[in-house]
Design a protein around this motif. Structure first.
Motif, PDB file in Angstrom:
ATOM      1  N   VAL A   1     -62.242  50.035  19.417  1.00  0.00           N
ATOM      2  CA  VAL A   1     -61.434  50.002  18.200  1.00  0.00           C
ATOM      3  C   VAL A   1     -62.325  49.962  16.958  1.00  0.00           C
ATOM      4  O   VAL A   1     -61.993  49.365  15.953  1.00  0.00           O
ATOM      5  N   TYR A   2     -63.467  50.615  17.058  1.00  0.00           N
ATOM      6  CA  TYR A   2     -64.275  50.859  15.871  1.00  0.00           C
ATOM      7  C   TYR A   2     -63.675  52.036  15.095  1.00  0.00           C
ATOM      8  O   TYR A   2     -62.955  52.869  15.667  1.00  0.00           O
ATOM      9  N   PRO A   3     -63.993  52.151  13.794  1.00  0.00           N
ATOM     10  CA  PRO A   3     -63.343  53.178  12.969  1.00  0.00           C
ATOM     11  C   PRO A   3     -63.908  54.577  13.117  1.00  0.00           C
ATOM     12  O   PRO A   3     -63.338  55.523  12.577  1.00  0.00           O
TER      13      PRO A   3
ATOM     14  N   LEU B   1     -58.583  43.790  15.399  1.00  0.00           N
ATOM     15  CA  LEU B   1     -57.405  43.462  16.204  1.00  0.00           C
ATOM     16  C   LEU B   1     -56.653  42.261  15.627  1.00  0.00           C
ATOM     17  O   LEU B   1     -55.414  42.238  15.604  1.00  0.00           O
ATOM     18  N   ILE B   2     -57.381  41.262  15.152  1.00  0.00           N
ATOM     19  CA  ILE B   2     -56.735  40.104  14.520  1.00  0.00           C
ATOM     20  C   ILE B   2     -55.997  40.546  13.256  1.00  0.00           C
ATOM     21  O   ILE B   2     -54.872  40.101  12.988  1.00  0.00           O
TER      22      ILE B   2
ATOM     23  N   LEU C   1     -53.882  50.680  13.975  1.00  0.00           N
ATOM     24  CA  LEU C   1     -53.816  50.053  15.295  1.00  0.00           C
ATOM     25  C   LEU C   1     -52.505  49.322  15.550  1.00  0.00           C
ATOM     26  O   LEU C   1     -52.186  49.005  16.705  1.00  0.00           O
ATOM     27  N   VAL C   2     -51.748  49.028  14.490  1.00  0.00           N
ATOM     28  CA  VAL C   2     -50.544  48.199  14.618  1.00  0.00           C
ATOM     29  C   VAL C   2     -49.569  48.696  15.676  1.00  0.00           C
ATOM     30  O   VAL C   2     -49.118  47.907  16.521  1.00  0.00           O
TER      31      VAL C   2
ATOM     32  N   ALA D   1     -65.389  42.841  26.718  1.00  0.00           N
ATOM     33  CA  ALA D   1     -64.757  42.151  25.589  1.00  0.00           C
ATOM     34  C   ALA D   1     -64.971  42.949  24.302  1.00  0.00           C
ATOM     35  O   ALA D   1     -65.982  43.640  24.159  1.00  0.00           O
ATOM     36  N   PRO D   2     -64.046  42.863  23.357  1.00  0.00           N
ATOM     37  CA  PRO D   2     -64.166  43.614  22.092  1.00  0.00           C
ATOM     38  C   PRO D   2     -65.078  42.903  21.091  1.00  0.00           C
ATOM     39  O   PRO D   2     -64.625  42.292  20.126  1.00  0.00           O
TER      40      PRO D   2
END
Length: 229
Positions: A158-160, A41-42, A97-98, A32-33
């Motif tokens: 999806v960390y920067p 992501l949100i 990320l879009v 899970a993220p």
């Protein structure tokens, strides 16, 4: 091929992307993220729908994490501003990320980061090619940089961190002036030599600290700037 001939940046990019994309597939299926990832992501989903107001979307949070958000999630990731609620971590990462989120949800967003990681790996290859003469040493150094922690652990998230590495490495080889003097005005004195973006005989920095000049004749200086020709 890398160990025998040194390969190419294209090969390095393809190899890194294959590994990182495979890890992205496994990660999105098995893990899970947690942490900031779910909030990035949100925010990417909100931007995809034309909204900048930061919220903790309970439906997306539940789909990604498996539990409902807590008040702490709102308190630590959303800040109230005069123009409305905004994401504490900013919007640059969600914006990147879009496209992936629109195309394939969390997997697509994770593949965007994997792509950035492969780009950073290819740029690292180019830097090593300019600075390390021995093919085997250069190849082993690149393999270690690309496929050991921290990069290989962060590329399928999806960390920067990896996105930042891809951005910082983008200047590598952009300016190649082995006999020139290059003056750089920057708020961050170590920005350019830290990324290997400029390969030159000497570099002068101002507007950040007392004037510092990097020169091939003395240290500290990036190894690449010692090149002459």
């Amino acid at each position: 091929m890398l160990l025998r001939t040194g390969g190419s940046a294209v090969l390095a990019f393809a190899l890194a992307l294959t590994v990182y994309a495979g890890l992205a597939l496994w990660t999105t299926a098995a893990v899970a993220p947690y942490g900031d990832q779910v909030h990035f992501l949100i925010a990417a989903d909100a931007l995809a729908h034309g909204r900048v107001e930061a919220t903790v979307d309970a439906r997306i949070f539940r789909d990604l994490i498996g539990v409902d958000p807590s008040p702490d999630d709102l308190a630590t990731h959303v800040v109230l501003t005069p123009v409305g609620p905004r994401l504490v971590q900013g919007y640059l990462v969600p914006l990147a990320l879009v496209p992936g989120w629109i195309a394939a949800g969390r997997l697509g967003a994770t593949l965007v980061v994997a792509l950035a990681g492969a780009w950073a790996a290819a740029q690292t290859f180019l830097l090593l090619r300019e600075t390390v003469a021995d093919v085997r040493a250069r190849s082993w150094s690149w393999l270690a940089a690309a496929f050991l922690a921290p990069v290989v652990a962060l590329a399928p998230t999806v960390y920067p961190n990896v996105l930042g590495a891809a951005g910082n490495s983008g200047l590598i080889g952009l300016m190649y002036a082995p006999s020139a003097y290059v003056a750089v005005t920057s708020a961050n004195t170590f920005d350019v030599p830290g990324t290997g973006g400029v390969i030159a005989d000497s570099l002068g920095f101002s507007n950040a600290m007392p004037r510092i000049t990097y020169s091939s004749s003395y240290a500290p200086v990036p190894p690449a700037s010692r090149l002459t020709g």
